[in-house]
Design a protein around this motif. Structure first.
Motif, mmCIF file in Angstrom:
data_model
loop_
_atom_site.group_PDB
_atom_site.id
_atom_site.type_symbol
_atom_site.label_atom_id
_atom_site.label_comp_id
_atom_site.label_asym_id
_atom_site.label_seq_id
_atom_site.Cartn_x
_atom_site.Cartn_y
_atom_site.Cartn_z
ATOM 1 N N LEU A 33 36.293 44.513 41.003
ATOM 2 C CA LEU A 33 36.824 43.959 39.993
ATOM 3 C C LEU A 33 38.278 44.301 40.194
ATOM 4 O O LEU A 33 39.294 43.520 39.665
ATOM 5 C CB LEU A 33 36.289 44.665 38.817
ATOM 6 C CG LEU A 33 36.868 43.998 37.305
ATOM 7 C CD1 LEU A 33 36.292 42.865 37.195
ATOM 8 C CD2 LEU A 33 36.262 45.275 36.216
ATOM 9 N N HIS A 34 38.854 45.428 40.774
ATOM 10 C CA HIS A 34 40.218 45.763 40.930
ATOM 11 C C HIS A 34 40.749 45.283 42.163
ATOM 12 O O HIS A 34 42.087 45.035 42.584
ATOM 13 C CB HIS A 34 40.186 47.193 41.086
ATOM 14 C CG HIS A 34 40.055 47.840 39.635
ATOM 15 N ND1 HIS A 34 38.976 48.355 39.279
ATOM 16 C CD2 HIS A 34 40.918 48.212 38.577
ATOM 17 C CE1 HIS A 34 38.977 48.671 37.930
ATOM 18 N NE2 HIS A 34 40.131 48.745 37.655
ATOM 19 N N GLY A 35 39.801 44.892 43.331
ATOM 20 C CA GLY A 35 40.321 44.641 44.548
ATOM 21 C C GLY A 35 40.176 43.199 45.111
ATOM 22 O O GLY A 35 40.548 42.644 46.103
ATOM 23 N N GLU A 36 39.536 42.426 44.186
ATOM 24 C CA GLU A 36 39.038 40.966 44.792
ATOM 25 C C GLU A 36 39.297 39.959 43.661
ATOM 26 O O GLU A 36 38.437 39.925 42.746
ATOM 27 C CB GLU A 36 37.398 40.748 45.155
ATOM 28 C CG GLU A 36 37.287 39.675 45.672
ATOM 29 C CD GLU A 36 37.833 39.011 46.615
ATOM 30 O OE1 GLU A 36 38.468 37.999 46.282
ATOM 31 O OE2 GLU A 36 38.049 39.521 47.789
ATOM 32 N N PRO A 37 40.410 39.273 43.766
ATOM 33 C CA PRO A 37 40.664 38.232 42.701
ATOM 34 C C PRO A 37 39.735 37.156 42.331
ATOM 35 O O PRO A 37 39.443 36.834 41.347
ATOM 36 C CB PRO A 37 42.231 37.736 43.108
ATOM 37 C CG PRO A 37 42.698 38.672 44.203
ATOM 38 C CD PRO A 37 41.588 39.244 44.874
ATOM 39 N N ARG A 38 38.886 36.865 43.639
ATOM 40 C CA ARG A 38 38.054 35.830 43.238
ATOM 41 C C ARG A 38 36.856 36.078 42.579
ATOM 42 O O ARG A 38 36.275 35.642 41.756
ATOM 43 C CB ARG A 38 37.519 35.232 44.797
ATOM 44 C CG ARG A 38 38.644 34.332 45.464
ATOM 45 C CD ARG A 38 38.143 34.278 46.947
ATOM 46 N NE ARG A 38 38.226 35.427 47.614
ATOM 47 C CZ ARG A 38 37.715 35.326 48.798
ATOM 48 N NH1 ARG A 38 37.548 34.238 49.724
ATOM 49 N NH2 ARG A 38 37.860 36.471 49.584
ATOM 50 N N TYR A 39 36.484 37.566 42.818
ATOM 51 C CA TYR A 39 35.439 38.153 42.030
ATOM 52 C C TYR A 39 35.906 38.378 40.625
ATOM 53 O O TYR A 39 35.094 38.027 39.759
ATOM 54 C CB TYR A 39 35.101 39.542 42.656
ATOM 55 C CG TYR A 39 33.883 40.203 42.030
ATOM 56 C CD1 TYR A 39 32.812 40.066 42.104
ATOM 57 C CD2 TYR A 39 34.218 41.238 41.114
ATOM 58 C CE1 TYR A 39 31.673 40.866 41.656
ATOM 59 C CE2 TYR A 39 33.286 42.052 40.422
ATOM 60 C CZ TYR A 39 31.990 41.915 40.710
ATOM 61 O OH TYR A 39 31.262 42.686 39.887
ATOM 62 N N ARG A 40 36.930 38.683 40.441
ATOM 63 C CA ARG A 40 37.470 38.991 38.938
ATOM 64 C C ARG A 40 37.549 37.463 38.095
ATOM 65 O O ARG A 40 37.084 37.536 37.048
ATOM 66 C CB ARG A 40 39.000 39.473 39.223
ATOM 67 C CG ARG A 40 39.281 39.997 37.660
ATOM 68 C CD ARG A 40 40.422 40.651 37.774
ATOM 69 N NE ARG A 40 41.668 40.385 38.568
ATOM 70 C CZ ARG A 40 42.014 40.799 39.802
ATOM 71 N NH1 ARG A 40 41.417 41.808 40.255
ATOM 72 N NH2 ARG A 40 42.926 40.130 40.560
ATOM 73 N N ALA A 41 37.758 36.588 38.970
ATOM 74 C CA ALA A 41 37.725 35.221 38.180
ATOM 75 C C ALA A 41 36.623 34.808 37.662
ATOM 76 O O ALA A 41 36.358 33.919 36.749
ATOM 77 C CB ALA A 41 38.453 34.355 39.164
ATOM 78 N N VAL A 42 35.393 35.276 38.572
ATOM 79 C CA VAL A 42 34.101 34.739 38.107
ATOM 80 C C VAL A 42 33.624 35.426 36.957
ATOM 81 O O VAL A 42 33.138 35.091 36.089
ATOM 82 C CB VAL A 42 33.111 34.630 39.396
ATOM 83 C CG1 VAL A 42 31.801 34.345 38.807
ATOM 84 C CG2 VAL A 42 33.493 33.697 40.424
#
Length: 642
Positions: free
Chosen positions: A574-583
């Motif tokens: 959640l803090h280190g992966e923008p693509r993950y956070r977007a989903v």
């Protein structure tokens, strides 16, 4: 093979190169029954063909006033009657046996293929199509098989009749010999047209049936949105299309029937007119004319077998093609279940079905004994990946791309072993009708009770709903009745009951595709905790995007564009992966860019380390940093939602 010997111990290996190859393979498998049918059909039809000779001799005996010859011919006619009756009885018995056993062979082959493919079958062929093949198409294939023997007997009978009439009365025999082939082949050009119209009618009727079933299934929803009139008009149009197709099909068969009546009648009139002239001229006797006339009259019986054989082949050919499409499917690749190196794979004693679950196509690795959550932005890709992990690859997959459990490709293992070890629960699971006890009576390890599974899946409200809907169920909720597909329950209740069924099974590897997509957040949190508790030290893969589930996972894997691109805990990603956070957080692209700009390079330098895929041919690095609570790879029982 007799009917009482069914089912076959081994239905055989069908020739699935084409529909025609399947038909002839099926005929060869019934060779003994075919010979019996051919023999009795020949006895019956030759007896019918010989009957005009006895009638002609009897008429001539009356004309000549010979009582002894009349008695002799009467005995001959009586004997022929006994032979015809015996032959007709036995050919009917052989016909039904050949038809039934051939259809049963096809049904066994389809059942075996269904068991081999499992849920993969309905992703390649519609379930209704499979049912149609195992019923209507199987009967048509059986019809072709049993018609072969009677057709062969009819062909020999017509040849014998034509040759016999030429020898008996050459003047009329030549006319009959010329007319018989015309009668036999006259309707053949019309049969393909009739078959196409019949297939068109079948397709229209199938669509109308499917539309009616969907309408009934969704009647409550239709009433809620006021869509009854729309669907009624659609069904009315579909029904009229079926009627029109039926009329066009019936008109063609009516034309064929008319030709079958018209041409034999024309031949008969020709022979009678010509024969009467020959009789008046004294060139033939009255008895000879009666014999030839009777022979033509009775040739209608073997001629019907020619038409029936053409019809059987025309109808069974499309059925055979549809059957071949199903029987030629394979669980693994297009080349079958045999591994690429030609070996048969390890035996169960060589490799146990335990260990890490690894997908070489995406690079996804689910570590043994851990709860792995998979986040995928595309639900279709997530569903396909869940099926792949369960040993249901698509037909494009090569054998080398099979999912591996403990380093062993699932395609190389016996299907029963794979099904007993890996269980996939679809996003929209099906509940079969019956009692709740029957629903949960599935093959299992015996370590998880039904009560524990129902409690973990938070099914209390579903049990209450079932009890209220089934007043005769008594005090035991396990005896509550579930309607077909659980239509009396809400979507969330159906989903949780299906989850309880999966938890009771307690497989070595459990794959859940969005198991809480139809429940509220409060229930979802408790269901996630229940899964975590009951699946402790069991390999579990959950496809989800809910933080409530992701936060309880030992590890979370992000799949982007068909590849596993990052792995870590929910908080790390959640803090280190923008693509993950977007989903997970549903951020827009602008919001992501603003966040990246605000964080800057220094912000990312301080973010937790997120593991990346090591390369296209191998899994991601399995070395993980310790989570803040001291557990390896997850926050364990921490139920706090991000």
């Amino acid at each position: 093979m007799q009917i009482h010997d069914l089912p076959y111990l081994d239905p055989g290996d069908p020739d699935v190169r084409s529909g025609t190859h399947l038909l002839w393979w099926l005929g060869r498998q019934q060779s003994v029954g075919q010979l019996k049918g051919f023999g009795w059909a020949l006895v019956n039809q030759l007896g019918v063909a010989a009957l005009p000779l006895g009638v002609g001799l009897a008429v001539q005996a009356v004309v000549d006033g010979s009582g002894s010859r009349l008695a002799y011919t009467s005995g001959l006619i009586l004997l022929l009657g006994v032979i015809i009756a015996l032959g007709d009885t036995m050919v009917h018995r052989a016909t039904i046996t050949n038809w039934t056993t051939a259809a049963a062979r096809i049904q066994q082959l389809l059942s075996r293929k269904t068991a081999e493919l499992g849920s993969l079958l309905t992703r390649r062929v519609a379930a209704g199509e499979v049912v149609a093949i195992s019923t209507a198409d199987a009967e048509k294939l059986g019809w072709f098989v049993e018609a072969l023997s009677r057709f062969a007997a009819a062909a020999i009978t017509l040849v014998v009749v034509g040759a016999g009439l030429i020898l008996y009365q050459p003047a009329l025999g030549i006319v009959v010999a010329i007319g018989l082939p015309v009668l036999a082949l006259a309707v053949l050009p019309l049969l393909p047209i009739a078959t196409r119209r019949a297939d068109h009618q079948r397709d229209k009727a199938g669509y109308a049936t499917e539309l009616a079933a969907d309408t009934v299934a969704g009647l409550r929803v239709l009433r809620g949105i006021g869509g009854e009139d729309l669907f009624l008009s659609r069904y009315r149009k579909a029904s009229q299309d079926v009627r029109g197709a039926s009329v066009r099909s019936a008109s063609m068969w009516a034309l064929i029937s008319a030709i079958q009546v018209l041409l034999p009648g024309a031949l008969m009139l020709t022979v009678v007119a010509y024969g009467a002239k020959l009789a008046l001229d004294g060139r033939i006797a009255i008895g000879e004319l009666v014999t030839v006339y009777s022979a033509i009259l009775l040739t209608a019986h073997p001629l019907r077998n020619f038409t029936e054989m053409a019809m059987a082949y025309s109808y069974s050919q499309p059925s055979a093609e549809r059957t071949v499409r199903v029987l030629s499917l394979h669980r693994g690749s297009d080349v079958g279940d045999t591994p690429a190196n030609g070996t048969t794979g390890p035996t169960p004693s060589e490799h146990q079905l335990t260990g890490d679950l690894f997908d070489p196509v995406t690079g996804l690795l689910a570590v043994e004994g851990l709860l792995t959550a998979v986040v995928c932005g595309d639900p279709d890709i997530a569903g396909a990946l869940a099926e792949r992990l369960g040993g249901h690859p698509t037909h494009q997959d090569a054998p080398a791309a099979s999912v591996r459990l403990g380093g062993v490709p699932l395609d190389e293992r016996p299907l029963m072993d794979v099904r007993a070890t890996v269980l996939v629960q679809d996003k929209e699971p099906v509940l079969l009708s019956g009692t709740l006890r029957e629903l949960l009576d599935v093959p299992s390890s015996g370590q998880v009770s039904a009560a524990a599974a129902l409690d973990a899946a938070q099914c209390a409200d579903a049990l209450t709903a079932l009890a209220q809907a089934n007043a005769d169920g008594g005090d035991d909720p396990m005896e509550s009745q579930i309607t077909e597909r659980g239509r009396s329950l809400s979507g969330g209740q159906r989903q949780r009951l299906a989850l309880a069924r999966s938890l009771v099974a307690d497989p070595e590897v459990l794959i859940l595709d969005e198991p809480t997509s139809a429940v509220d957040s409060h229930t979802e949190s408790r269901v996630a905790a229940g899964i975590r508790h009951l699946r402790n030290r069991r390999t579990t893969v959950v496809f989800a995007s809910s933080p409530l589930l992701l936060d309880l996972a030992d590890q979370v894997v992000l799949v982007d564009e068909g590849r596993a691109v990052a792995r870590g805990t929910h908080r790390e990603l959640l803090h280190g992966e923008p693509r993950y956070r977007a989903v997970v957080t549903r951020e827009t692209q602008d919001e992501i860019e603003q966040r990246l700009a605000a964080m800057g390079t220094a912000g990312f330098a301080k973010a937790p380390r997120v593991e990346r895929a090591g390369g296209p041919d191998g899994p991601m690095d399995t070395t993980r940093q310790s989570a803040p609570n001291g557990r390896d790879g997850g926050n364990g029982g921490n139920e706090e939602s991000a």
